[in-house]
Structure formats: C-alpha cells, structure tokens
Design an enzyme around this catalytic site. Structure first.
Site, mmCIF file in Angstrom:
data_model
loop_
_atom_site.group_PDB
_atom_site.id
_atom_site.type_symbol
_atom_site.label_atom_id
_atom_site.label_comp_id
_atom_site.label_asym_id
_atom_site.label_seq_id
_atom_site.Cartn_x
_atom_site.Cartn_y
_atom_site.Cartn_z
ATOM 1 N N HIS A 1 34.168 12.377 -25.775
ATOM 2 C CA HIS A 1 33.738 12.270 -24.382
ATOM 3 C C HIS A 1 32.813 11.108 -24.098
ATOM 4 C CE1 HIS A 1 35.296 15.997 -22.571
ATOM 5 N NE2 HIS A 1 35.221 16.474 -23.796
ATOM 6 N N LYS B 1 25.693 13.210 -9.278
ATOM 7 C CA LYS B 1 26.056 13.280 -10.696
ATOM 8 C C LYS B 1 24.755 13.349 -11.470
ATOM 9 C CE LYS B 1 28.256 9.284 -10.218
ATOM 10 N NZ LYS B 1 29.487 9.528 -10.941
ATOM 11 N N ARG B 2 24.822 13.623 -12.774
ATOM 12 C CA ARG B 2 23.587 13.603 -13.560
ATOM 13 C C ARG B 2 22.868 12.263 -13.357
ATOM 14 N NH1 ARG B 2 22.477 17.971 -17.163
ATOM 15 N NH2 ARG B 2 20.695 16.686 -17.734
ATOM 16 N N LYS C 1 24.555 5.422 -15.243
ATOM 17 C CA LYS C 1 25.250 5.729 -13.984
ATOM 18 C C LYS C 1 24.668 4.930 -12.818
ATOM 19 C CE LYS C 1 26.593 10.468 -15.359
ATOM 20 N NZ LYS C 1 28.020 10.659 -15.026
ATOM 21 N N THR D 1 34.635 12.657 -13.457
ATOM 22 C CA THR D 1 35.527 13.559 -12.734
ATOM 23 C C THR D 1 35.017 13.731 -11.308
ATOM 24 O OG1 THR D 1 34.303 15.417 -13.677
ATOM 25 C CG2 THR D 1 36.419 14.857 -14.700
ATOM 26 N N LYS E 1 37.061 14.185 -7.639
ATOM 27 C CA LYS E 1 36.827 15.202 -6.608
ATOM 28 C C LYS E 1 36.634 14.537 -5.249
ATOM 29 C CE LYS E 1 34.155 17.679 -10.075
ATOM 30 N NZ LYS E 1 32.770 17.889 -10.540
HETATM 31 C C1 LIG Z 1 32.115 17.187 -11.432
HETATM 32 C C2 LIG Z 1 30.719 17.486 -11.731
HETATM 33 C C3 LIG Z 1 29.983 16.649 -12.565
HETATM 34 C C4 LIG Z 1 30.552 15.377 -13.153
HETATM 35 O O1 LIG Z 1 30.315 14.317 -12.253
HETATM 36 P P1 LIG Z 1 30.495 12.791 -12.691
HETATM 37 O O2 LIG Z 1 30.336 12.055 -11.407
HETATM 38 O O3 LIG Z 1 31.863 12.663 -13.259
HETATM 39 O O4 LIG Z 1 29.425 12.483 -13.666
HETATM 40 C C5 LIG Z 1 28.673 16.966 -12.822
HETATM 41 N N1 LIG Z 1 28.095 18.067 -12.292
HETATM 42 C C6 LIG Z 1 28.765 18.892 -11.474
HETATM 43 C C7 LIG Z 1 28.082 20.082 -10.909
HETATM 44 C C8 LIG Z 1 30.098 18.641 -11.168
HETATM 45 O O5 LIG Z 1 30.766 19.485 -10.364
#
Ligand SMILES: *Cc1c(COP(=O)(O)O)cnc(C)c1O
Length: 821
Positions: A366, A557-558, A563, A665, A669
């Site tokens: 990952h 995101k985190r 990032k 991911t 979304k």
């Molecule tokens: C999808 C998701 C992530 C991953 O987000 P990235 O932008 O791909 O880092 C992290 N936390 C939550 C709650 C998510 O639903």
C-alpha cells in the site's frame, strides 16, 4: 442431502406492518423498555434488531450454501476495517428501506433521527481500512465466499476535536452503548501464545521436530458481523477477535492474597485488543503492535484450518479451498505461522509446507514511503515469537541460496534482498517476508505498481518475474453514491435505470446527457441540494455559516505532509492576498473545506491543522473578504462525515507529491459524485484522467520523473522563494506571525521545513497550482461547461468500482468464482 430436505427459510416479512410489530416487540423483549419510557437510542437499538433479524436468516443460508458447494473461500486478513455506520447500508442492500421508514413513521419516529444515533465502526485509520470495508461489500455483492478477519478494537480511531484551533484526541468508546451488529461467539475461542521457548525433540521417524512451549497464553474470542450484498440475499461474515484473559484469575495467586496482581495480569492480556494504533503511513515498532498482529493472525489461521477440516481430511488440498490475502504487511507473520503449524503440528516436510504456504498467500503493498515499511527488531520478534524467528531465518536462508545460485558472488544483491536488515540493529523486513511467501504481490494503481517493480522491489521483480502485478483500487458504489448521494442517485435512476448500482460501467449511458441542458440543470440542482444539506449540518454542529452558492473546494483525507494540505492552504493565502490587493477583483466566491486527522505524535501534521484554523479565523474576521472567501476545517473526518461532505463537493483536491500516494480512494469517491479533480499525476489520479478524459480534469505540477530528477540534481526550494513574489509573500506571512500575532514564531518549523528541505516539493509546485486553480475558476464561471464536465466525470468512473477490483483479485490471484444459489 437432497434439495427437498434442505432447510429453507421463508424470509421474515418485510411489509411495513410486520416491521412495525417487530420493532414494538424488540423494544419490549430485547431492550426491555415500553414506548413511554423509551429513549431515541432505545428505539434505534430495537429497530437495529429488526434489521439484524433479517440479516441473520440470509446470513445462515449463505453460509450453508458455501458448505454445500464446498466453495473455495478467500480470507481477507486486515488489521483495519473502516466500516462506518451499517444501518442505511443494510436497509438499502436488503431493499427494506422504504418499508422500514413507513413502519417507523407509524410509530411516530423518523428514520433520519435514528440513523444519526449510530456510532461509526471506526476500526481503521484511513484509506487502507476503508478499502477493506469496500472489498467486503463487493465480495458479498458478487456472491463471492469472502471472509474478513481482523481485531475487535474496544477503542477505534480517536475522536478529533478542535480546541483553540488545535487537534485534541478523545477516546472513541464505540461499544459503550452496545453494538447491535455483532454476534459474540464465546464458543469460538483460540489460545494464542507469546514468549516461551522452542523444544527440540526426536520425532517417531528419527527426524528433528520442534515444539513451541511455555510462555503466556491469551484467548482470542470471535465476534461476527454480517456483511450484506446488494439485493442478492448474500450475507458474508466479518470475524473480529477480542482478547480475553486465558484464565480469569490465577487461583494460586489468589490464595496467596495477591488479588490485585491476578487482576492486573488479566487486564494486561486483554490490552491486546484495547486500542487501534492511530498512525497512518508510518510504522510503530511497539511490542503491543506486534502482539496485536500475531494475535489476530494466529486465531484466524486456527479458524481457517478448523473450517477446512470440518469437511476435508487431506491437508494437501488446502490451497484448493483456501486463499489468504494480506492487506499490507501487518498480517505477514501469518506466513511463518502457517509454516509452523504445517511443520510442527502436521509434521509436513519443509518443501511441501512451503509449496502449500506460497500457493495460499498473496500480499497487497500500500505504500512506498520508507517510514511506512514495517520492520521488527530481531530481538523483539525472537522474544515474543521464538519459533517464528527460527522459521524466518530458515525461509531467508533457502531464499538467499537461490539468489546466490542465480547471481553467484553478488553479495550486495543478497544484502538488498535479505529478509534481515543488518543496517541499524538487526531487523526483520516484513515486506520481504511477504513477497517471498506469496504467489502474487500487488500494487494498488498502475503508477504505484510500476514504481514497485522499477524501484522499491526491483530486485524482487527480477528474481520473480510476473509475481508483482497491478490491481487498481476501487470503491463501492453502494455506499459512496447510492447511499451517500440520494439526490444524484435518484436522478441517475430516473435517467438510465438502476442497473449501475451493481454494474457501474452502465453510468456511461449518461454520456449523451452531458450536453443536455435540462439534465445539466437537474444535475446541478442535485449538487445544490447536497451543498445545502452540508451547510445545514455545519450550521447545526459547528455554528458556522457557509454559503451554498459559493464553490465548494474540498480536501478531505488524513493530514500528512506528502498529501500537501499545506500547499492547498498556501493557495488559499495567495487568493486572500489577491483580494487584499484588489478589493473589487472579480473572483469566484469560494468555500475551502478541509478535514482530516493527524497522527497524535505527528508534530508537523498537527501544526498544519492549527495553521488551517488560524488562517480561517483571520479571514472570518476580515469584513473586506469574508463574503467571498471562507475557510472551514470540519473536525473528526470519518466515514460518516465523508458521506456528508463528498456529495456536496465541486472541486476535489488530490495534490500529493507525484510518486508518493499509492492510489488514493478519496479521489474516486469525489469524482464519482461529480466533483472535478484538481490534482497531480499521482496514484490513481493518472487512471482517473485516462477514464474521464484529460479535458475533464485539472492536472498540474511535477511528474514522478521530474520529482526524481529534481532530487538527483539537488533541489533548492529557496530558489522559488527568491524568484516568485507571490510565493515569497505567502511564506513570509506564515513565518512572521500574520496568522498568529499572539505567537509570531508558531509556524517557524513549517517555514524552515519549506525553505531548508521541502521534501514534498511544495515550493516547486506552487506556481503551477495557482495557475491551475485559475483555469478551474474560468470554467466555473461557465456553468454549462462545468456541469458538462462534472456529468462526464460521474459517467466515466465505472472502472473505479471495487466490484471490478475484486473481480480482478478473484481471477488473477484467488482463483475463486461466485457461488450460485
Ligand atoms: C476514503 C477515505 C479515506 C481515504 O482518502 P484518501 O483521499 O484516498 O487518502 C480516508 N478516510 C476516510 C474516512 C475515507 O472514507
């Protein structure tokens, strides 16, 4: 058994009247309340029991069909499952949502109110754990016999509050009020050993045998959570392990009057499943973390073998019935564990045991970030798992012999490939162990898998051609469009029917509608409804006002330096400066939305959160701009807030330094929900561009190759500072306390990092980012074009369904097929 003999359920009635009766019954007989004293929470629990009754029968029928078909099963081993809430998911997947809604209405209760009382199951940090949850959904929807195994953490991901602009972590005791979705299985419990020693003895045939003895035992007890597929009556299982003391009290201690030390020991062993480590993309070398890993791996393998032997007796058939996917290296200790069981318990020869093991296991990588690659000190691993260390040495010895055969005299290569890192203290490299012990290794996007093969695991790719493959991540369209975005779902269903929910490529039927002005208007209207809903939630929970008629520009995101939330924030400051300089400038009114948690020990990430909030404050208090510019940090980003924010987003910031985000991911979304991506050519962004078309996405910044080149040539962030006045002004404002007048030095560490190192090339990408943002603004002023682009995004995101991802795993790695019932 003949089919007429087969025990078949008449599934429980799903008419409103029957549901209404069940809710009343559960309220009295399960919850023990009458309608006069029942709280909303009591009604919620009663209602969840009604739903779970309907899950149980489908679940038992599904499990029986797997036995009847002697199905090969796939076991998804993951430290994390970030599931979120289950109620709406179950209602929609079992197609009882509307019936339940009207049943509750007759009881004077609104479903929407109950929905909000459910706690998120937040047993994960971010992308990796959420991927596991999407995979469970897809396996159930595709009728695949997939079982998740993980840990039932008593405390999941911490709850984030913002106090004085700073992140404060609060424990998340999600089980405190009961979890209606889990079934404790006290009869399914296995002993897990730690410590002790290895006994060597002569076997019956004169062979050397080994036995791992003594040490401390902990019990792993099973809790099951049903996972329903979408309208197919399949319900799969997620089995999570909880640690219980092996003997509640040591009576000998008790008799000596040492009550408290007996209790203490019990608590110590139960600590194993107490709390999730809140670190995303960095590895913790804590003893408890290794214990958690072995704890759930050991119990899961015992359970897998028990299930296998319940209707087979030849261990050689194991690989025909069992596939095990390792979600990152966290469960990689499963490889020596299976070897131990096969050799020490079933007395197989090494070669045969190894063949079986490598046929069963596969591993998903990952991340390429070096700080996230797990390695355990040999000392620690040998102390907790002495037999496993022996086996790891032997796996490594045999592997390096083969390497030496192929590349005689190339000791440097052996050093690079070895499972044991001899650099700083001896350590076990879990990724090397996972690669050697698996028949397939996959990366999670085309770019990431390419980098695995060309750099991080290049030597392995040479040694094992075709072992490393790509399987691009995906997301479940059920949760992330069908459930999270009801307005858009309804519009899509009206236009093209509902087959897209299980076959996302069907969204392509929307392509011809992209330039239909009435469809554009309705698409925009659905977006506006979502923006208004988010604005109401923000008003209610945070007391803040956001204007639904501004552009919602979102990065959730985190929080991590790679990032580059800081880069986004610097763009915000540059936009602010523009308005300061030209108060009457025509700009697109914008709401910048940030959300995300920082690991509690990650100083820089926490400082970035604080800066976001400081910038938000300054802008809020500036009458000259605050009608056109708003910055909002939404606290406690989790699956539920994600599902509130994502449908309302119009611009999706996916701006990691090229080569650093394995896939992402969140990007998927957002694009699926008709948000346009502004991003670098990183992770799955590359494939999103390929799918939606380069003209429907905003790409900027250095490519992976250019980042690498800059690193090699010597990168000088100060050059950008000196030569780019807009950038210089932004950095100086951060550094001189413009946003923290009460403490001007507050952001010195950020500025020093930018000017002296800038590992993440924020300075290098700043100018290109601003220009890209202006390109997006120009298009936002032309709503027809913007809406057309947004529709074309939704329409062409079918590839990123986790159904497609899982089908690829099933065919290329697991060799399993759907079970027809
Ligand atoms: C999808 C998701 C992530 C991953 O987000 P990235 O932008 O791909 O880092 C992290 N936390 C939550 C709650 C998510 O639903």
């Amino acid at each position: 058994m003949s089919s007429s003999n087969r025990f078949k359920f008449d599934f429980l009635a799903s008419k409103p009247k029957a549901i209404q009766r069940s809710v009343s019954n559960h309220l009295v007989y399960t919850i023990g309340k009458d309608p006069f004293t029942a709280t909303d929470h009591d009604w919620m629990m009663a209602f969840c029991h009604v739903v779970r009754d309907r899950l149980i029968e489908r679940w038992m029928e599904t499990q029986r069909s797997y036995y009847r078909n002697d199905a090969k099963r796939v076991y998804y081993l993951s430290m994390e499952f970030l599931i979120g809430r289950s109620l709406t998911n179950s209602l929609l997947n079992m197609d009882i949502h509307d019936a339940c809604s009207s049943a509750l209405h007759r009881l004077g209760i609104e479903l929407e109110r109950l929905r909000n009382l459910e706690h998120d199951a937040a047993l994960g940090n971010g992308g990796l754990g959420r991927l596991a949850a999407c995979f469970l959904d897809s396996m159930a929807t595709l009728d695949l016999p997939g079982i998740g195994y993980g840990i039932r953490f008593e405390y999941g991901m911490f709850r984030q509050r913002i106090e004085n602009g700073q992140q404060v972590e609060h424990p998340e005791n999600w089980l405190a009020h009961g979890n209606p979705w889990e079934f404790p299985r006290p009869e399914v419990a296995y002993k897990v050993r730690f410590g002790g020693r290895v006994l060597e003895y002569q076997g019956p045939n004169g062979r050397r045998q080994f036995d791992w003895i003594e040490g401390d035992l902990v019990l792993a007890q099973a809790y099951d959570t049903p996972i329903p597929g979408y309208k197919n009556d399949t319900v799969n299982n997620l089995r999570l392990w909880s640690a219980k003391a092996h003997q509640a009290f040591d009576l000998s201690c008790f008799n000596m009057g040492e009550y408290s030390s007996a209790v203490e020991e019990k608590t110590l062993s139960e600590n194993i499943s107490k709390v999730l480590y809140p670190d995303d993309s960095s590895s913790q070398n804590r003893e408890l973390r290794l214990k958690q890993q072995y704890f759930f791996v050991c119990a899961s393998l015992k359970d897998i073998l028990r299930r296998f032997f319940s209707d087979h007796n030849d261990i050689h058939e194991l690989p025909e019935r069992v596939a095990i996917q390792l979600n990152d290296t966290h469960p990689a200790i499963a490889i020596p564990e299976l070897m131990r069981v096969l050799i020490d318990k079933y007395h197989l020869e090494w070669q045969l045991a190894w063949e079986i093991t490598t046929k069963i296991f596969s591993y998903t990588n990952h991340t390429l970030l070096p700080e996230a690659l797990e390695s355990w000190p040999v000392e620690l691993l040998g102390r907790l798992l002495p037999r496993h260390l022996q086996l790891i040495y032997e796996i490594n010895r045999r592997f390096l012999l083969m390497v030496a055969n192929l590349h005689p005299g190339d000791t440097e290569r052996q050093r690079r490939l070895s499972v044991i890192d001899e650099q700083d203290g001896r350590r076990v490299r879990m990724a090397h162990l996972a690669i050697i012990g698996s028949h397939k290794v996959n990366g999670v996007s085309a770019l990431h898998s390419g980098l695995l093969k060309s750099s991080t695991f290049h030597d392995f790719d040479e040694f094992y051609p075709n072992k490393i493959i790509n399987i691009t991540n995906g997301i479940t369209p059920r949760r992330w469009l069908y459930q999270a975005n009801r307005p858009l779902s309804a519009l899509i269903c009206e236009a093209i029917g509902d087959a897209w929910v299980r076959d996302l490529n069907q969204l392509e039927a929307l392509i011809p509608l992209a330039d239909d002005s009435s469809f554009q208007e309705r698409f925009a209207a659905a977006k506006l409804v979502n923006k208004q809903r988010l604005a109401e939630l923000v008003k209610f929970h945070l007391g803040q006002q956001i204007d639904p008629h501004t552009l919602f520009d979102v990065q959730v995101k985190r929080i991590h330096e790679y990032k580059r939330q800081l880069l986004n924030l610097m763009r915000v400051i540059a936009h602010y400066n523009r308005l300061l300089d030209a108060p009457d400038a025509e700009v697109v009114p914008r709401t910048y939305i940030f959300g995300g948690k920082a690991a509690p020990g990650y100083f820089m990430a926490k400082l970035i959160i604080r800066l976001i909030n400081d910038v938000a404050d300054v802008i809020d208090n500036d009458q000259a701009v605050n009608k056109r510019l708003k910055v909002l940090f939404i606290p406690n980003y989790d699956v539920t807030t994600a599902a509130d924010i994502i449908p309302a987003a119009e611009l999706s910031q996916q701006i990691s330094t090229a080569g650093m985000e394995a896939s992402g991911t969140g990007n998927m979304k957002l694009a699926l929900n008709g948000s346009l991506t502004m991003g670098t050519l990183d992770g799955a962004n590359v494939e999103i561009r390929d799918q939606v078309g380069a003209e429907n996405i905003f790409i900027f910044g250095l490519t992976t190759d250019q980042v690498k080149q800059r690193c090699q040539q010597g990168y000088h962030p100060r050059y950008h500072f000196e030569s780019e006045p807009l950038l210089r002004r932004v950095v100086e404002m951060i550094g001189n306390g413009f946003f923290s007048p009460e403490e001007p030095e507050r952001y010195k560490p950020l500025v020093e990092s930018l000017l002296d190192r800038d590992h993440f090339m924020v300075m290098a990408d700043f100018q290109a980012y601003l220009e890209c943002s202006d390109r997006a603004d120009a298009i936002y002023r032309q709503p027809e074009i913007w809406n057309q682009m947004a529709i074309l995004n939704t329409a062409q995101m079918g590839y990123f369904s986790s159904d497609r991802t899982i089908q690829e795993y099933a065919q290329q790695i697991w060799q399993i097929a759907p079970i027809q019932r």
